[in-house]
Design a protein around this motif. Sequence first.
Motif, PDB file in Angstrom:
ATOM      1  N   PHE A 149       8.919   2.858  -9.995  1.00 52.36           N
ATOM      2  CA  PHE A 149       8.476   4.166  -9.545  1.00 52.36           C
ATOM      3  C   PHE A 149       7.262   4.114  -8.611  1.00 52.36           C
ATOM      4  O   PHE A 149       6.569   5.100  -8.447  1.00 52.36           O
ATOM      5  N   GLY A 150       7.029   2.928  -8.011  1.00 54.64           N
ATOM      6  CA  GLY A 150       6.131   2.847  -6.868  1.00 54.64           C
ATOM      7  C   GLY A 150       4.745   2.295  -7.076  1.00 54.64           C
ATOM      8  O   GLY A 150       4.206   1.634  -6.182  1.00 54.64           O
ATOM      9  N   PHE A 151       4.102   2.589  -8.197  1.00 53.57           N
ATOM     10  CA  PHE A 151       2.705   2.202  -8.388  1.00 53.57           C
ATOM     11  C   PHE A 151       2.572   0.686  -8.395  1.00 53.57           C
ATOM     12  O   PHE A 151       3.365  -0.008  -9.022  1.00 53.57           O
ATOM     13  N   PRO A 152       1.550   0.101  -7.750  1.00 56.60           N
ATOM     14  CA  PRO A 152       0.447   0.770  -7.033  1.00 56.60           C
ATOM     15  C   PRO A 152       0.671   0.896  -5.527  1.00 56.60           C
ATOM     16  O   PRO A 152      -0.245   1.273  -4.812  1.00 56.60           O
ATOM     17  N   TYR A 153       1.889   0.596  -5.058  1.00 56.38           N
ATOM     18  CA  TYR A 153       2.099   0.463  -3.610  1.00 56.38           C
ATOM     19  C   TYR A 153       2.465   1.766  -2.910  1.00 56.38           C
ATOM     20  O   TYR A 153       2.043   2.017  -1.786  1.00 56.38           O
ATOM     21  N   ILE A 154       3.260   2.601  -3.585  1.00 56.27           N
ATOM     22  CA  ILE A 154       3.749   3.837  -2.985  1.00 56.27           C
ATOM     23  C   ILE A 154       3.522   4.975  -3.973  1.00 56.27           C
ATOM     24  O   ILE A 154       3.809   4.846  -5.171  1.00 56.27           O
ATOM     25  N   HIS A 155       3.043   6.107  -3.474  1.00 57.84           N
ATOM     26  CA  HIS A 155       2.807   7.284  -4.308  1.00 57.84           C
ATOM     27  C   HIS A 155       3.688   8.428  -3.811  1.00 57.84           C
ATOM     28  O   HIS A 155       3.817   8.661  -2.605  1.00 57.84           O
ATOM     29  N   ASN A 156       4.307   9.126  -4.762  1.00 55.17           N
ATOM     30  CA  ASN A 156       5.163  10.276  -4.437  1.00 55.17           C
ATOM     31  C   ASN A 156       6.293   9.877  -3.488  1.00 55.17           C
ATOM     32  O   ASN A 156       6.776  10.697  -2.704  1.00 55.17           O
ATOM     33  N   SER A 157       6.704   8.611  -3.520  1.00 53.39           N
ATOM     34  CA  SER A 157       7.828   8.030  -2.786  1.00 53.39           C
ATOM     35  C   SER A 157       7.590   7.866  -1.287  1.00 53.39           C
ATOM     36  O   SER A 157       8.416   7.272  -0.594  1.00 53.39           O
ATOM     37  N   LYS A 158       6.445   8.337  -0.762  1.00 51.80           N
ATOM     38  CA  LYS A 158       6.258   8.292   0.695  1.00 51.80           C
ATOM     39  C   LYS A 158       4.838   7.995   1.141  1.00 51.80           C
ATOM     40  O   LYS A 158       4.594   7.740   2.326  1.00 51.80           O
ATOM     41  N   ILE A 159       3.863   8.005   0.224  1.00 52.10           N
ATOM     42  CA  ILE A 159       2.475   7.789   0.602  1.00 52.10           C
ATOM     43  C   ILE A 159       2.088   6.353   0.295  1.00 52.10           C
ATOM     44  O   ILE A 159       2.045   5.937  -0.869  1.00 52.10           O
ATOM     45  N   ALA A 160       1.833   5.575   1.343  1.00 52.37           N
ATOM     46  CA  ALA A 160       1.450   4.180   1.154  1.00 52.37           C
ATOM     47  C   ALA A 160       0.026   4.094   0.628  1.00 52.37           C
ATOM     48  O   ALA A 160      -0.860   4.813   1.091  1.00 52.37           O
ATOM     49  N   ASP A 161      -0.172   3.229  -0.353  1.00 50.99           N
ATOM     50  CA  ASP A 161      -1.526   3.059  -0.887  1.00 50.99           C
ATOM     51  C   ASP A 161      -2.400   2.361   0.156  1.00 50.99           C
ATOM     52  O   ASP A 161      -1.952   1.408   0.806  1.00 50.99           O
ATOM     53  N   PRO A 162      -3.648   2.806   0.329  1.00 52.07           N
ATOM     54  CA  PRO A 162      -4.512   2.200   1.344  1.00 52.07           C
ATOM     55  C   PRO A 162      -4.989   0.799   0.988  1.00 52.07           C
ATOM     56  O   PRO A 162      -5.445   0.062   1.872  1.00 52.07           O
ATOM     57  N   ASP A 163      -4.879   0.418  -0.278  1.00 57.83           N
ATOM     58  CA  ASP A 163      -5.433  -0.862  -0.718  1.00 57.83           C
ATOM     59  C   ASP A 163      -4.385  -1.903  -1.095  1.00 57.83           C
ATOM     60  O   ASP A 163      -4.685  -3.095  -1.104  1.00 57.83           O
ATOM     61  N   PHE A 164      -3.164  -1.468  -1.424  1.00 60.22           N
ATOM     62  CA  PHE A 164      -2.155  -2.400  -1.915  1.00 60.22           C
ATOM     63  C   PHE A 164      -0.826  -2.147  -1.200  1.00 60.22           C
ATOM     64  O   PHE A 164      -0.390  -0.999  -1.095  1.00 60.22           O
TER      65      PHE A 164
END
Length: 367
Positions: free
Chosen positions: A234-249
């Motif tokens: 489900f994305g963590f820690p790389y993608i949030h809400n399926s479309k927001i790329a994490d700035p750190d990972f």
Amino acid sequence: MIKPIALLSLLTLGFGVSYPSMALPLDKIELPQGFTIDVYAENIENARQMALGDNGTVFVGSRKAGNVYALIDSNNDFKADKKIIVATDLFMPSGLAYHQGSLYVADVDKIWRYPNIEKSLPTIPKPELVYNKLPNKAHHGWKFITFGPDGKLYIPVGAPCNVCESELPFASILKLDLDTKQTTIVAKGVRNSVGFDFHPQTGELWFTDNGRDMMGDDLPDDELNRVSQTGQHFGFPYIHNSKIADPDFTDPQIAKLNTPPVLTLGAHVAALGMEFYQGNQFPAAFHHSILIAQHGSWNRSSKVGYRIMQVELQDNTVIGYKPFATGWLDGEQSWGRPVDVMTLADGSLLVSDDFANAIYRISYTKP
């Protein structure tokens, strides 16, 4: 020495003596027409997840208090008149579940069982250690547990950080076979789920997940997710809400595997306990809809959450998302923080509040 005027407000009916407190301002709670809210129990320190016994006992966990409570409504007036402390000094025993006559309590790193507890009360049965191989990290380590249709115990293991890369079983939901003690990873990439339930028709696991902090007031949203296949990411820690790329990972390969949420719930609302409503008291429009307790933001410039939301479904499709109970937040001041929701046998709804140390009961009478 207690002054005579204070003595009149001390609680003594089955709860022992406590310091007097101001009455909870339930007149501030806004509900749809026909619904009312009352106090089911007060002075339940840091009330978190609830579980319902076969005979109507309401069991309540806590996080900061380290206690587990049993609440009994002996005269069936929908107000608990007896509080029994089942356990004290546990390691954040926020999560608990009732199954086949026994109470299961989740420490951060252990699962305990209190066998035949309702038959034993007020005597507390000796706890049995069921499982002791969970990580002992306190950060997001408190649990929400429940038994699935398969008879397995479902346990979340939150990420030990705000946002980081970590090895399994961190950032996952797993299920435990109580007979073999074997665990299976049900969902990966789950930052911190403190609420889930199973669809009454499909049996699929639906869960809330808290989004990371420190990306501003409006990013990312908390999520409502559905597990359609064991082991989904489900994305963590790389993608949030399926479309927001994490700035750190970043991890492009896992980003492709990311499972989109069924619904985004709003940033920082702290969506915790949830339940498919299956009672017979509320109007038909509530049947099989999801009720979600939103604990409320702690680091947003203007506060959000502090309410109960309703998610309307048609089969597996969300068709509506709206407030059900609001009023714990008054401007920027909050006097309560909903944690969990649970339906009683009569179809009314209990809501736990770990800030006001209370359990509320929401009931419906046809206008």
